[in-house]
Design a protein around this motif. Structure first.
Motif, PDB file in Angstrom:
ATOM      1  N   GLU A  14      13.910 -29.907  20.990  1.00 33.80           N
ATOM      2  CA  GLU A  14      12.621 -29.345  20.572  1.00 33.80           C
ATOM      3  C   GLU A  14      11.467 -30.229  21.021  1.00 33.80           C
ATOM      4  OE1 GLU A  14      14.126 -26.821  16.676  1.00 33.80           O
ATOM      5  OE2 GLU A  14      12.573 -28.352  16.435  1.00 33.80           O
ATOM      6  N   ASP A  17      10.936 -29.585  24.593  1.00 33.85           N
ATOM      7  CA  ASP A  17      10.207 -28.329  24.797  1.00 33.85           C
ATOM      8  C   ASP A  17       8.705 -28.530  24.569  1.00 33.85           C
ATOM      9  OD1 ASP A  17      12.539 -26.916  25.334  1.00 33.85           O
ATOM     10  OD2 ASP A  17      12.800 -26.259  23.259  1.00 33.85           O
ATOM     11  N   LEU A  18       8.373 -29.261  23.503  1.00 36.94           N
ATOM     12  CA  LEU A  18       6.954 -29.501  23.204  1.00 36.94           C
ATOM     13  C   LEU A  18       6.305 -30.353  24.291  1.00 36.94           C
ATOM     14  CD1 LEU A  18       7.273 -30.171  19.376  1.00 36.94           C
ATOM     15  CD2 LEU A  18       6.072 -28.247  20.417  1.00 36.94           C
ATOM     16  N   SER A  20       7.255 -30.459  27.404  1.00 40.25           N
ATOM     17  CA  SER A  20       7.109 -29.594  28.577  1.00 40.25           C
ATOM     18  C   SER A  20       5.889 -28.698  28.422  1.00 40.25           C
ATOM     19  CB  SER A  20       8.352 -28.729  28.764  1.00 40.25           C
ATOM     20  OG  SER A  20       9.448 -29.512  29.140  1.00 40.25           O
ATOM     21  N   ALA A  21       5.693 -28.181  27.215  1.00 41.80           N
ATOM     22  CA  ALA A  21       4.517 -27.334  26.971  1.00 41.80           C
ATOM     23  C   ALA A  21       3.249 -28.144  27.219  1.00 41.80           C
ATOM     24  CB  ALA A  21       4.543 -26.787  25.543  1.00 41.80           C
ATOM     25  N   GLU A  43      -8.299 -30.338  22.637  1.00 38.62           N
ATOM     26  CA  GLU A  43      -7.780 -30.149  21.274  1.00 38.62           C
ATOM     27  C   GLU A  43      -6.316 -29.727  21.310  1.00 38.62           C
ATOM     28  OE1 GLU A  43      -9.378 -30.829  18.644  1.00 38.62           O
ATOM     29  OE2 GLU A  43     -11.537 -30.613  19.034  1.00 38.62           O
ATOM     30  N   GLN A  44      -6.002 -28.783  22.195  1.00 37.90           N
ATOM     31  CA  GLN A  44      -4.621 -28.284  22.277  1.00 37.90           C
ATOM     32  C   GLN A  44      -3.668 -29.412  22.669  1.00 37.90           C
ATOM     33  OE1 GLN A  44      -5.551 -25.335  25.172  1.00 37.90           O
ATOM     34  NE2 GLN A  44      -6.520 -23.950  23.695  1.00 37.90           N
ATOM     35  N   THR A  47      -3.265 -31.845  19.730  1.00 38.63           N
ATOM     36  CA  THR A  47      -2.365 -31.311  18.707  1.00 38.63           C
ATOM     37  C   THR A  47      -0.909 -31.420  19.151  1.00 38.63           C
ATOM     38  OG1 THR A  47      -3.996 -29.792  17.784  1.00 38.63           O
ATOM     39  CG2 THR A  47      -1.689 -29.187  17.500  1.00 38.63           C
ATOM     40  N   LEU A  48      -0.635 -31.037  20.378  1.00 37.58           N
ATOM     41  CA  LEU A  48       0.756 -31.097  20.862  1.00 37.58           C
ATOM     42  C   LEU A  48       1.268 -32.529  20.876  1.00 37.58           C
ATOM     43  CD1 LEU A  48       1.008 -28.498  23.776  1.00 37.58           C
ATOM     44  CD2 LEU A  48       2.421 -28.569  21.722  1.00 37.58           C
ATOM     45  N   ILE A  51       2.051 -33.725  17.419  1.00 36.95           N
ATOM     46  CA  ILE A  51       3.289 -33.173  16.849  1.00 36.95           C
ATOM     47  C   ILE A  51       4.514 -33.815  17.510  1.00 36.95           C
ATOM     48  CG2 ILE A  51       4.655 -31.056  16.593  1.00 36.95           C
ATOM     49  CD1 ILE A  51       2.018 -29.538  16.277  1.00 36.95           C
ATOM     50  N   GLU A  54       4.809 -37.186  15.883  1.00 34.50           N
ATOM     51  CA  GLU A  54       5.227 -37.017  14.489  1.00 34.50           C
ATOM     52  C   GLU A  54       6.718 -36.666  14.401  1.00 34.50           C
ATOM     53  OE1 GLU A  54       2.701 -34.055  12.476  1.00 34.50           O
ATOM     54  OE2 GLU A  54       4.557 -33.141  11.738  1.00 34.50           O
ATOM     55  N   ARG A  55       7.155 -35.766  15.283  1.00 36.36           N
ATOM     56  CA  ARG A  55       8.562 -35.348  15.231  1.00 36.36           C
ATOM     57  C   ARG A  55       9.497 -36.441  15.748  1.00 36.36           C
ATOM     58  NH1 ARG A  55      10.210 -29.388  14.932  1.00 36.36           N
ATOM     59  NH2 ARG A  55       8.565 -28.765  13.516  1.00 36.36           N
ATOM     60  N   PHE A 245       8.693 -29.320  34.531  1.00 37.45           N
ATOM     61  CA  PHE A 245       8.958 -28.900  33.152  1.00 37.45           C
ATOM     62  C   PHE A 245      10.411 -28.470  33.069  1.00 37.45           C
ATOM     63  CE2 PHE A 245       4.829 -27.285  34.772  1.00 37.45           C
ATOM     64  CZ  PHE A 245       4.095 -28.405  34.403  1.00 37.45           C
ATOM     65  N   ALA A 286      18.971 -31.344  31.057  1.00 39.55           N
ATOM     66  CA  ALA A 286      17.726 -30.636  30.724  1.00 39.55           C
ATOM     67  C   ALA A 286      17.533 -30.594  29.208  1.00 39.55           C
ATOM     68  CB  ALA A 286      17.752 -29.215  31.289  1.00 39.55           C
ATOM     69  N   ARG A 287      16.295 -30.612  28.777  1.00 45.44           N
ATOM     70  CA  ARG A 287      15.918 -30.597  27.351  1.00 45.44           C
ATOM     71  C   ARG A 287      16.416 -31.827  26.606  1.00 45.44           C
ATOM     72  NH1 ARG A 287      17.316 -25.902  24.034  1.00 45.44           N
ATOM     73  NH2 ARG A 287      15.341 -26.110  22.957  1.00 45.44           N
TER      74      ARG A 287
ATOM     75  N   GLU B  14      -4.620 -26.484  14.040  1.00 49.16           N
ATOM     76  CA  GLU B  14      -3.418 -26.932  14.751  1.00 49.16           C
ATOM     77  C   GLU B  14      -2.513 -25.758  15.090  1.00 49.16           C
ATOM     78  OE1 GLU B  14      -3.165 -31.468  12.975  1.00 49.16           O
ATOM     79  OE2 GLU B  14      -1.442 -30.119  12.769  1.00 49.16           O
ATOM     80  N   ASP B  17      -3.985 -24.047  17.990  1.00 50.31           N
ATOM     81  CA  ASP B  17      -3.691 -24.795  19.228  1.00 50.31           C
ATOM     82  C   ASP B  17      -2.274 -24.497  19.723  1.00 50.31           C
ATOM     83  OD1 ASP B  17      -6.193 -26.014  19.230  1.00 50.31           O
ATOM     84  OD2 ASP B  17      -5.482 -27.808  18.188  1.00 50.31           O
ATOM     85  N   LEU B  18      -1.320 -24.492  18.792  1.00 50.99           N
ATOM     86  CA  LEU B  18       0.069 -24.215  19.175  1.00 50.99           C
ATOM     87  C   LEU B  18       0.217 -22.786  19.678  1.00 50.99           C
ATOM     88  CD1 LEU B  18       1.841 -25.983  16.191  1.00 50.99           C
ATOM     89  CD2 LEU B  18       2.003 -26.676  18.592  1.00 50.99           C
ATOM     90  N   LEU B  25       1.915 -20.576  27.998  1.00 49.60           N
ATOM     91  CA  LEU B  25       3.272 -20.514  28.564  1.00 49.60           C
ATOM     92  C   LEU B  25       3.645 -19.073  28.934  1.00 49.60           C
ATOM     93  CD1 LEU B  25       3.471 -23.483  27.538  1.00 49.60           C
ATOM     94  CD2 LEU B  25       5.819 -22.992  26.921  1.00 49.60           C
ATOM     95  N   GLN B  44      11.385 -23.031  25.486  1.00 48.91           N
ATOM     96  CA  GLN B  44      10.094 -23.634  25.137  1.00 48.91           C
ATOM     97  C   GLN B  44       9.299 -22.684  24.233  1.00 48.91           C
ATOM     98  OE1 GLN B  44       8.875 -24.096  29.185  1.00 48.91           O
ATOM     99  NE2 GLN B  44      10.202 -25.869  29.533  1.00 48.91           N
ATOM    100  N   THR B  47      10.877 -22.568  20.734  1.00 53.30           N
ATOM    101  CA  THR B  47      10.529 -23.750  19.950  1.00 53.30           C
ATOM    102  C   THR B  47       9.097 -23.658  19.430  1.00 53.30           C
ATOM    103  OG1 THR B  47      12.101 -25.183  21.081  1.00 53.30           O
ATOM    104  CG2 THR B  47      10.183 -26.253  20.079  1.00 53.30           C
ATOM    105  N   ARG B  55       4.989 -23.957  10.361  1.00 52.34           N
ATOM    106  CA  ARG B  55       3.755 -24.572   9.862  1.00 52.34           C
ATOM    107  C   ARG B  55       2.915 -23.575   9.079  1.00 52.34           C
ATOM    108  NH1 ARG B  55       1.462 -29.734  12.358  1.00 52.34           N
ATOM    109  NH2 ARG B  55       3.465 -30.754  12.655  1.00 52.34           N
ATOM    110  N   ARG B 287     -10.443 -21.803  17.373  1.00 49.83           N
ATOM    111  CA  ARG B 287      -9.411 -22.579  16.659  1.00 49.83           C
ATOM    112  C   ARG B 287      -9.235 -22.133  15.207  1.00 49.83           C
ATOM    113  NH1 ARG B 287      -9.757 -28.452  16.582  1.00 49.83           N
ATOM    114  NH2 ARG B 287      -7.515 -28.584  16.804  1.00 49.83           N
TER     115      ARG B 287
END
Lengths: 507, 507
Positions: A14, A17-18, A20-21, A43-44, A47-48, A51, A54-55, A245, A286-287, B14, B17-18, B25, B44, B47, B55, B287
């Motif tokens: 996961e 994936d994030l 890659s995004a 901003e996007q 945020t990504l 996360i 954080e993860r 990606f 991959a991943r 957030e 943004d996601l 994508l 991707q 996820t 969230r 946003r």
């Protein structure tokens, strides 16, 4: 697979994936995005990346890694090349590094880097180092705080901490030794060439080259090296780069300079080298965090190998000459293959790193490495950085720097807080020569293949010896496995001398 | 702003943004992505949508919404158009809907939709409804389970639940009444036209149109309507769509049919209508969940208004005719403006919804709406869907359906589990005519402006009356505010009759 390993893989997938995004958002920003979208894109991306951090630093990952210690050892004993053992090792390394960095410092480094980048763009335009200085000070200060977080690890040199982020396991002292040897080889070679600078003329590369035809040329060449539309893209970007990606989605960018064919052609081959590395990682990785190059030095070895060793080598340069004659008959109809080969190998000290030739390039890097060490050690007053820069340019390359824009302000890295990165460029050149030596020994038909524009055998060799491993092995171990020893200067020095001696009629 | 509101906004930003990242994508997948990347891209996207759902349904959001009940009321009393009160209202609506759906059902609906889509692609190729039937059964069964989750809300019709996901507050009975009135208007009109079908010839739209020149034409036209490269893109896609990742990043796609100019030109104007709505949302709503159109019907009103009412109206069609003469002189040099105007307004019953003209289009929708209601009510055996489809095509449009590929299998929606969606297309046509009536009354120079290819006054009017609100107001309230009444059939019927009566010499 144990349940803990299964859960770790799921969490890492996961996160991959994030990432890659986020990578796609970054690619899009530089190639496709309308300009007014910039603030929202920031901003996007923020945020990504928040996360992802954080993860990845979630305590649950720490618990899984702890629980998997025994299993990792068992896996490795059963199979020294176990994917899963490597996954646990690399995840642990990344996790432990991330956990050391307080979120506030990570955010502040990102913020200072973004502000520094903005200030640098303006400072470079006006060649005004003074306006950039406070931002540089902040970046260096934060990097020194970052280094302190690793003080208990007992490094020999604070710069080791930064280097390790880009080139796992590499020590500052090792780089210094390699670079001192490299400098000792390059300086007299370049001095010899300077006396015969008229022997080689690169005029054929300059002229008028319609961008649409350049695109046809570059795409045709890259297709010979393994590019195909079902898994790759080729787009334009102001500052070309390669992104991926996943091994089935590799995206190269290039820039078409209407008056210089070398930019798009050799820049494209350079990015292709990076792309082949990403595309060649074993599909089962991959991943996972293993699905990319082992280090920046190894990555750069691939771009340099294809751009310089292959692309400026006599066999493939002959093929390129034929392509140029076909696509640009007016410009290259009267240029013979030998003149083209000479043109792409001209050595000439110059101000700008990214435009430097294969021989002088290393000195640009050594200069930056030395200055970075002093910046981090605190032995260089940053206000005096331009003077230090200019003095070394004179000493190493015999060049007077006319202004800071073409001197200390030329590179983006320090503005964004990327300190510890530069040396990997030169390490890449060294590794490329070592890989080349080994590949040539294994592939007796290589010159004939490259002369016919066929890169498949070399690509397969690199895939088998290097690409497929991804980040499974530490870079030093990987180099040792492939070339039978550590990173070394002599193969590169020999390669350069062998090429340049006849070209310049050196003794 | 209270701390709870601040935290809600932060969390929603957030999530926005996601969602934008997921949107990018998806856009990339349909426009840029190399084909082999499909499996990784699916991971991707899976996820990202999982994290968005996780969230958004976080209990913390429920607690914030609960804590904000009093503040919402106070905000609305202080300012009935309060952005913050609207934000809380819309977030609560979305949250309560999401919370009702167990994760297992959401995953199973997504899975069945993906499998159904695959099965549909193959079934349509072979015109084999039987192979698609089990997948359709599964999608309908899951939608009926979904409906049951809302049983305690006391809806009059199970189909209300599905409709409300696309058109907030709209009831099945209301749509049925509107559609019965619409059918009563359309059927005799179309029958009258059928007797004079030779009166209008659309041959000028067919011929040979070089795609590169089509692209120049379409971009030029869209620029007159407000497209600009600093905040928009225009790319190719097999199934054209509009996407936006914020009001400063709106991306249209189109398809260049080399033998039919109507596809790219009117398709482009259609997507531009969607894009203008997204671009026109007030910047301060970016946003937030308010930063998009109020409903699918309102969104479609914008695409239909620009494509049909403007694009096929005499003034702007005159401008388009001039552009066509300029860009395609061989094809349009001998076609006068009147012939062009007639060509783009030809009415002819046909098999395929997406190729239908303005007048017959509504009957395609009514047919689908009726069948969907019966599917959800369980009164129609799905095995008999093709027969039911074909019988209604004969009844409403006088057309014999030769095979299921050009009949019941033509649309993607049911395959992906999108049931309840179709009626919004026809509602969009009705709303478009109502908006047009009002805009014409407010803008006395509108015809002259459009005849000169100037869409700015209409764009500003729509921006002021509709676009800037985003999702702030429930769609019914928004329609009431702008046109002074509910969605109605008569303005659309009057508009059609006024245009087609002279064109076909009807009495």
């Amino acid at each position: 697979m144990s349940q803990a390993l299964d859960e770790l893989r799921q969490r890492l997938a996961e996160i991959s994936d994030l990432s890659s995004a986020a990578g796609l958002l970054g690619w899009d920003q530089q190639t496709m995005m309308p300009e007014r979208a910039n603030p929202l894109r920031a901003e996007q991306l923020g945020t990504l990346s928040g996360i992802v951090h954080e993860r990845f630093t979630d305590d649950a990952i720490g618990r899984l890694l702890h629980a998997l210690e025994g299993e990792e050892e068992a896996l490795r004993q059963a199979d020294p090349d176990s994917d899963d053992a490597a996954l646990i090792r690399v995840a642990r390394r990344d996790y432990e590094k991330s956990k050391r960095v307080p979120a506030e410092l990570a955010v502040e480094m990102a913020r200072a880097g973004a502000l520094g980048h903005q200030a640098w763009v303006q400072a470079r335009e006006r060649s005004d180092f003074a306006s950039f200085l406070p931002f540089l000070r902040r970046n260096v200060e934060l990097k020194r705080q970052y280094v302190e977080l690793f003080d208990d690890e007992g490094h020999d040199d604070p710069y080791d901490v930064l280097l390790d982020d880009y080139e796992e396991g590499m020590k500052t002292a090792e780089v210094a030794t390699l670079f001192s040897e490299l400098r000792a080889q390059l300086v007299p070679l370049i001095a010899q060439i300077a006396e015969k600078s008229d022997a080689v003329d690169n005029a054929p590369l300059h002229g008028s080259f319609e961008p649409a035809r350049q695109a046809v040329l570059v795409r045709g060449v890259l297709e010979r090296l393994g590019w195909s539309p079902d898994g790759w893209r080729l787009d334009e970007a102001e500052h070309p780069f390669a992104a991926s990606f996943g091994p089935t989605d590799v995206r190269l960018t290039t820039r078409y300079d209407p008056s210089y064919i070398g930019m798009a052609l050799y820049g494209g081959i350079h990015e292709m080298g990076h792309g082949l590395y990403e595309a060649g990682v074993a599909p089962q990785l991959a991943r996972t965090p293993l699905a990319s190059g082992a280090s920046l030095g190894l990555h750069e070895s691939q771009s340099r190998l294809w751009e310089n060793v292959v692309g400026r080598g006599r066999p493939f340069a002959g093929f390129l000459h034929g392509e140029l004659q076909r696509v640009f008959p007016e410009q290259f109809g009267a240029i013979d293959a030998e003149s083209y080969y000479r043109a792409v190998n001209k050595v000439q000290p110059s101000l700008i790193r990214v435009e430097a030739d294969e021989a002088t390039y290393g000195l640009h890097i050594i200069l930056r490495f030395e200055l970075e060490r002093e910046m981090i050690a605190g032995t260089l007053d940053l206000a005096e950085l331009p003077e230090a820069w200019n003095a070394r340019m004179k000493q190493y390359l015999g060049i007077d720097v006319p202004d800071d824009a073409s001197g200390v302000l030329q590179d983006v890295h320090w503005s964004a807080g990327e300190i510890g990165y530069f040396s990997t460029y030169a390490l890449g050149n060294l590794i490329a020569a070592q890989l080349w030596q080994r590949a040539r020994a294994d592939l007796p038909q290589l010159d004939e293949q490259l002369a016919a524009g066929d890169g498949s055998a070399l690509r397969a060799w690199l895939g088998d010896h290097l690409h497929r491993y991804g980040r499974k092995l530490p870079p030093k171990e990987l180099v040792q496995r492939i070339v039978g020893g550590p990173i070394a200067v002599q193969p590169f020095a020999d390669y350069l001398r062998a090429k340049l001696t006849p070209l310049y009629g050196l003794s």
